[in-house]
Structures are given as structure tokens and as C-alpha cells.
Write a protein that holds these residues in place. Structure first.
Motif, PDB file in Angstrom:
ATOM      1  N   MET A   1      -1.084  -1.262  -4.071  1.00  0.00           N
ATOM      2  CA  MET A   1      -0.007  -1.301  -5.082  1.00  0.00           C
ATOM      3  C   MET A   1       0.293  -2.722  -5.513  1.00  0.00           C
ATOM      4  O   MET A   1       0.217  -3.649  -4.715  1.00  0.00           O
TER       5      MET A   1
ATOM      6  N   ARG B   1       0.857  -1.171   0.000  1.00  0.00           N
ATOM      7  CA  ARG B   1       0.000   0.000   0.000  1.00  0.00           C
ATOM      8  C   ARG B   1       0.895   1.224   0.000  1.00  0.00           C
ATOM      9  O   ARG B   1       1.899   1.265   0.694  1.00  0.00           O
ATOM     10  N   ARG B   2       0.531   2.217  -0.803  1.00  0.00           N
ATOM     11  CA  ARG B   2       1.246   3.494  -0.806  1.00  0.00           C
ATOM     12  C   ARG B   2       0.439   4.496   0.007  1.00  0.00           C
ATOM     13  O   ARG B   2      -0.754   4.688  -0.229  1.00  0.00           O
ATOM     14  N   TYR B   3       1.116   5.124   0.959  1.00  0.00           N
ATOM     15  CA  TYR B   3       0.522   6.216   1.736  1.00  0.00           C
ATOM     16  C   TYR B   3       1.126   7.512   1.242  1.00  0.00           C
ATOM     17  O   TYR B   3       2.347   7.620   1.106  1.00  0.00           O
ATOM     18  N   GLU B   4       0.269   8.484   0.960  1.00  0.00           N
ATOM     19  CA  GLU B   4       0.713   9.789   0.490  1.00  0.00           C
ATOM     20  C   GLU B   4       0.214  10.870   1.439  1.00  0.00           C
ATOM     21  O   GLU B   4      -0.919  10.825   1.888  1.00  0.00           O
TER      22      GLU B   4
ATOM     23  N   SER C   1      -4.300   6.591   0.815  1.00  0.00           N
ATOM     24  CA  SER C   1      -3.599   5.326   0.617  1.00  0.00           C
ATOM     25  C   SER C   1      -4.170   4.637  -0.620  1.00  0.00           C
ATOM     26  O   SER C   1      -5.342   4.812  -0.951  1.00  0.00           O
ATOM     27  N   HIS C   2      -3.293   3.891  -1.264  1.00  0.00           N
ATOM     28  CA  HIS C   2      -3.649   3.217  -2.516  1.00  0.00           C
ATOM     29  C   HIS C   2      -3.009   1.843  -2.542  1.00  0.00           C
ATOM     30  O   HIS C   2      -1.824   1.710  -2.222  1.00  0.00           O
TER      31      HIS C   2
ATOM     32  N   ASP D   1       0.666  -3.884   3.323  1.00  0.00           N
ATOM     33  CA  ASP D   1      -0.710  -3.470   3.625  1.00  0.00           C
ATOM     34  C   ASP D   1      -1.164  -4.197   4.889  1.00  0.00           C
ATOM     35  O   ASP D   1      -1.682  -5.307   4.832  1.00  0.00           O
TER      36      ASP D   1
ATOM     37  N   SER E   1       9.841   8.692   0.255  1.00  0.00           N
ATOM     38  CA  SER E   1      10.081   9.556  -0.898  1.00  0.00           C
ATOM     39  C   SER E   1       9.423  10.901  -0.665  1.00  0.00           C
ATOM     40  O   SER E   1       8.412  11.002   0.028  1.00  0.00           O
TER      41      SER E   1
ATOM     42  N   PHE F   1       5.661  10.233   0.288  1.00  0.00           N
ATOM     43  CA  PHE F   1       4.995   8.937   0.166  1.00  0.00           C
ATOM     44  C   PHE F   1       5.893   7.804   0.621  1.00  0.00           C
ATOM     45  O   PHE F   1       7.113   7.898   0.599  1.00  0.00           O
ATOM     46  N   VAL F   2       5.215   6.749   1.075  1.00  0.00           N
ATOM     47  CA  VAL F   2       5.876   5.564   1.603  1.00  0.00           C
ATOM     48  C   VAL F   2       5.132   4.346   1.079  1.00  0.00           C
ATOM     49  O   VAL F   2       3.897   4.302   1.109  1.00  0.00           O
ATOM     50  N   ASP F   3       5.862   3.353   0.600  1.00  0.00           N
ATOM     51  CA  ASP F   3       5.293   2.093   0.147  1.00  0.00           C
ATOM     52  C   ASP F   3       5.622   1.032   1.188  1.00  0.00           C
ATOM     53  O   ASP F   3       6.804   0.793   1.478  1.00  0.00           O
TER      54      ASP F   3
END
Length: 104
Positions: A101, A5-8, A98-99, A70, A41, A65-67
Motif C-alpha cells: 500500500m 501492507r494490507r492483509y485481507e 496481502s497487498h 510491512d 475493518s 482487512f488490516v493495514d
């Protein structure tokens, strides 16, 4: 294959009073994410966007952002510091999304 999961996190580059956000506050936020997850990042270019609240338009953001895996622990981490970030950046809200990935 693990589910990621990517958190932005979007934060302003200018406080609501028009003063620029000090680079130290942005660097502190980045360091906290990197220290917690071992990697993070930060897009240092200006993200052009705006939102309006009570007749005032707010613009210009940056994104961290951080990957990560999840899992509920990571989701909890990103919901808990939201109030701290609102105070740090003097904001009514801080947009954290969050998305899911799929890394190839």
C-alpha cells in the motif's frame, strides 16, 4: 514514508453444510484483529463470489482487512492463525492475501 501492507481475510457467510455462520464467529474474528493491531475493518456486505470443489459450489463471503507496517512479524501473524480460522469456519481453506500500500 513507511511501507504499508494490507492483509485481507475472506471467510464464508454459510458453512459447507448450508447453515449460516453465526454472527458471533465473525465478530470474534474482527475483535481479534482489532485487539492485535488497534484497528481493523470489516466489510459487512455480502461479497458475491464463488468457488467450486468436488462438484459443489460455495458462495457468499465477507472480508476483514488490516493495514499495517510491512514487516515479517505481521506476515507471520497472518500465516499462523490460518489453521485456526479453517477450523472456526469449517473450511478446507481460508483465503488470506496481502497487498503493498501507498497511503496518500
Amino acid at each position: 514514508m513507511s511501507t504499508l501492507r494490507r492483509y485481507e481475510i475472506l471467510v464464508p457467510l454459510v458453512f459447507n453444510d448450508g447453515k449460516p455462520v453465526p454472527e458471533e464467529l465473525l465478530a470474534q474474528t474482527f475483535a481479534e484483529l482489532r485487539d492485535r493491531f488497534g484497528a481493523a475493518s470489516w466489510e459487512t456486505q455480502v461479497l458475491r463470489g464463488s468457488w467450486e470443489h468436488e462438484g459443489t459450489t460455495y458462495e457468499n463471503f465477507t472480508r476483514f482487512f488490516v493495514d499495517v507496517a510491512d514487516d515479517p512479524e505481521h506476515r507471520k501473524f497472518f500465516t499462523e492463525p490460518k489453521d485456526k480460522l479453517k477450523v472456526r469456519f469449517n473450511q478446507l481453506d481460508v483465503w488470506i492475501t496481502s497487498h503493498p500500500m501507498d497511503v496518500i
